[in-house]
Every structure is written in structure tokens, then in C-alpha cells.
Enzyme design. Sequence first.
Site, PDB file in Angstrom:
ATOM      1  N   ILE A 100       6.102  -0.156  -0.609  1.00 53.79           N
ATOM      2  CA  ILE A 100       7.544  -0.401  -0.507  1.00 53.79           C
ATOM      3  C   ILE A 100       8.242   0.314  -1.664  1.00 53.79           C
ATOM      4  O   ILE A 100       7.663   0.528  -2.728  1.00 53.79           O
ATOM      5  CB  ILE A 100       7.909  -1.901  -0.545  1.00 53.79           C
ATOM      6  CG1 ILE A 100       7.375  -2.562  -1.821  1.00 53.79           C
ATOM      7  CG2 ILE A 100       7.424  -2.609   0.709  1.00 53.79           C
ATOM      8  CD1 ILE A 100       7.858  -3.987  -2.018  1.00 53.79           C
ATOM      9  N   TYR A 104      16.099  -4.565   1.957  1.00 49.74           N
ATOM     10  CA  TYR A 104      14.668  -4.817   2.150  1.00 49.74           C
ATOM     11  C   TYR A 104      14.408  -5.483   3.502  1.00 49.74           C
ATOM     12  O   TYR A 104      13.500  -5.078   4.243  1.00 49.74           O
ATOM     13  CB  TYR A 104      14.155  -5.696   1.016  1.00 49.74           C
ATOM     14  CG  TYR A 104      12.708  -6.118   1.139  1.00 49.74           C
ATOM     15  CD1 TYR A 104      11.688  -5.261   0.748  1.00 49.74           C
ATOM     16  CD2 TYR A 104      12.362  -7.379   1.630  1.00 49.74           C
ATOM     17  CE1 TYR A 104      10.352  -5.645   0.843  1.00 49.74           C
ATOM     18  CE2 TYR A 104      11.035  -7.766   1.729  1.00 49.74           C
ATOM     19  CZ  TYR A 104      10.032  -6.905   1.341  1.00 49.74           C
ATOM     20  OH  TYR A 104       8.719  -7.293   1.445  1.00 49.74           O
ATOM     21  N   THR A 111      14.459  -3.181   6.505  1.00 50.50           N
ATOM     22  CA  THR A 111      13.273  -2.345   6.698  1.00 50.50           C
ATOM     23  C   THR A 111      12.124  -3.130   7.316  1.00 50.50           C
ATOM     24  O   THR A 111      11.390  -2.614   8.161  1.00 50.50           O
ATOM     25  CB  THR A 111      12.814  -1.715   5.373  1.00 50.50           C
ATOM     26  OG1 THR A 111      12.380  -2.731   4.455  1.00 50.50           O
ATOM     27  CG2 THR A 111      13.938  -0.920   4.726  1.00 50.50           C
ATOM     28  N   LYS A 112      11.948  -4.375   6.896  1.00 48.59           N
ATOM     29  CA  LYS A 112      10.863  -5.188   7.442  1.00 48.59           C
ATOM     30  C   LYS A 112      11.142  -5.587   8.890  1.00 48.59           C
ATOM     31  O   LYS A 112      10.217  -5.672   9.718  1.00 48.59           O
ATOM     32  CB  LYS A 112      10.649  -6.429   6.575  1.00 48.59           C
ATOM     33  CG  LYS A 112      10.101  -6.120   5.187  1.00 48.59           C
ATOM     34  CD  LYS A 112       8.761  -5.391   5.252  1.00 48.59           C
ATOM     35  CE  LYS A 112       8.133  -5.196   3.881  1.00 48.59           C
ATOM     36  NZ  LYS A 112       6.839  -4.486   3.938  1.00 48.59           N
ATOM     37  N   ASP A 123       2.947 -13.869  -5.606  1.00 53.02           N
ATOM     38  CA  ASP A 123       3.150 -13.892  -7.052  1.00 53.02           C
ATOM     39  C   ASP A 123       2.839 -12.574  -7.754  1.00 53.02           C
ATOM     40  O   ASP A 123       2.244 -12.552  -8.841  1.00 53.02           O
ATOM     41  CB  ASP A 123       2.329 -15.017  -7.684  1.00 53.02           C
ATOM     42  CG  ASP A 123       0.819 -14.786  -7.584  1.00 53.02           C
ATOM     43  OD1 ASP A 123       0.394 -13.804  -6.932  1.00 53.02           O
ATOM     44  OD2 ASP A 123       0.065 -15.591  -8.164  1.00 53.02           O
ATOM     45  N   THR A 124       3.247 -11.459  -7.164  1.00 57.11           N
ATOM     46  CA  THR A 124       3.085 -10.181  -7.848  1.00 57.11           C
ATOM     47  C   THR A 124       4.081 -10.106  -9.008  1.00 57.11           C
ATOM     48  O   THR A 124       5.123 -10.766  -8.997  1.00 57.11           O
ATOM     49  CB  THR A 124       3.336  -9.008  -6.897  1.00 57.11           C
ATOM     50  OG1 THR A 124       4.691  -9.045  -6.442  1.00 57.11           O
ATOM     51  CG2 THR A 124       2.400  -9.064  -5.693  1.00 57.11           C
TER      52      THR A 124
END
Length: 287
Positions: free
Chosen positions: A120, A182, A185-186, A218-219
Site C-alpha cells: 500500500i 485508502y 482503493t480497498k 498492530d503494525t
Amino acid sequence: MGHFTKILLASICVGLVAVRWTAPTFDAESLSGARVLVTGASTGIGEQIAYHYARFGARIVITARREKVLQQVAEKCMSLGAQEALYVAADMGNELDPDKVVDFALEKLGGLDYMVLNHIGPSPFSMWNGDVEHVRWLMKVNFFSYIQMAWKSLESLERSKGSLVIVSSLLGKMTSPFVAPYTSTKSALNGFFGSLHHELSMKKSNVSITLCTLGLIDTEAAMEKVREITSVPAYPASEAALNIVTAGAMRQAEVFYPWTTYVVTISKDWFPSLTDYIIQNTYKYNP
């Protein structure tokens, strides 16, 4: 509770149990030597996906923009048990790079069994400010490069009876504030690959498509954006990645992680006003 409602709920429960007990089981050995391309693999979910394939003994090509970080991830993949771990730096906003990556993987691996599209582009977590150019650029990275790479790899995946694994988001199924570019796009990914799934099935194609609907993970990048803005719980990237890998191996049409994301998608249709209220009061807005 009305009679019809009871019957409906009972039917849903029976259906879920039936799916649970008739679903294929994951065979870890099937991934030993599998030829895999993972995009967006320098950090976050993509990095963890690469590590899981490595533990299962796959042959892996990873890609992202930062070459030095990719080298480190590839080295760790080898230490975890990958039969081969190669990398190629690429910018998915460049129209030539998606094809370059697929060509690299096909040449180095001799074909593909799995292509995991996960990359992304960066996007602000804020009210939309009318920046149409950013939305256009993000669609190029998050959507158009996906369909470009899918088309480029289809012939090889057809020969290998392989799988396209598309990492999407709960935000592609239901909207929330601060993520309009965002989310668009998804939503596009879900629509395109959902339609392609039907077309491949109608043609009796050997290629399976797995759409992965993820909640908040949780990135580091995600946590930095949502900190002090929302109380939505985040889930571990490694576990999300394992669900993605196993779902692709089992050729599942769709996987939800965590499972509560499936419940949320249902609530949107059944209780739209209540769902909107909860969403709008889950986020803090400071004008």
C-alpha cells in the site's frame, strides 16, 4: 424474539458449523518448495507473511521500495528455513515496476504458485482535504498495480494451479472516517477481484483467488496513525499473516481476521444506523 428471527439465527449457526467442519484443512507440507511472490514485504504484515512462508520451506521473492531492508528480510527468511529468498526493489507508483517484479519472480523461480499482493502507499489519517491528485496516485499504487500484476502472473498460476492472495481490509467493506482515499482503493480491490473470482470459476480456471479482510493490525505504521484517535483494538501482525498464508494454501475464497470483522460486516447491513453511530463515536475529532 420473533419466530422468524429464531429460525434465521438458527440457520446462520448451522451454516457456520457446516462451513467449519467441511472446510479443507491446512497442509503445511504443501508449501515446501512453493514458489511465492510477496509484495510490500519490507515491514508489517508483508514481512510477517514472508517469514511464515520461510518457516514452511517455500522459495520466496519479496519486493518493496527499500532495498537494504529487503535484504535484511531475505536473510532472515533464509535463517527461518526458506529454500530460497530473493528480493527486488520496486515502486508500485511507477507504471513499469509491477511488470518488472513479476518478470523477476518468474525468471528466478521458474514460475509462481502463490502471488500475495499486500503493498500500500502512504496516506494521511485525517479528514479528506480535497486532494484529488493524492487519491489518483493512491489508486495507482493500491489498485492498478494489483490488477497489472495479477494479469501478468495469470498464465503461470494457471499452469501451476496456483493462487492469487489479495490483502484487503474491513474498510473496503464498510466506511469509517479519516480514510476516504485508502477506503476507496480497498473497495476497488474487493469489487475487481470478487468479479474476477466469478469469471475464473466460470471458465473452470485452475487459479484460485483469496480475498483477505483484515481489521486493525498492530503494525508500526498503523499504530502511529491511530494513536489517541480511536479505541478500536489492534491485532498481531504475525497472526494476521499466518491466517493469510493458510487461507491461500487452502484456496479459500475469503478470510476474515480477526473473526469479529465478519460480524461487523453483517451488522452494517442489519443495523445501519446503529453501526454508523458506533463508528462515528469510536473516533475522536478535534476540529
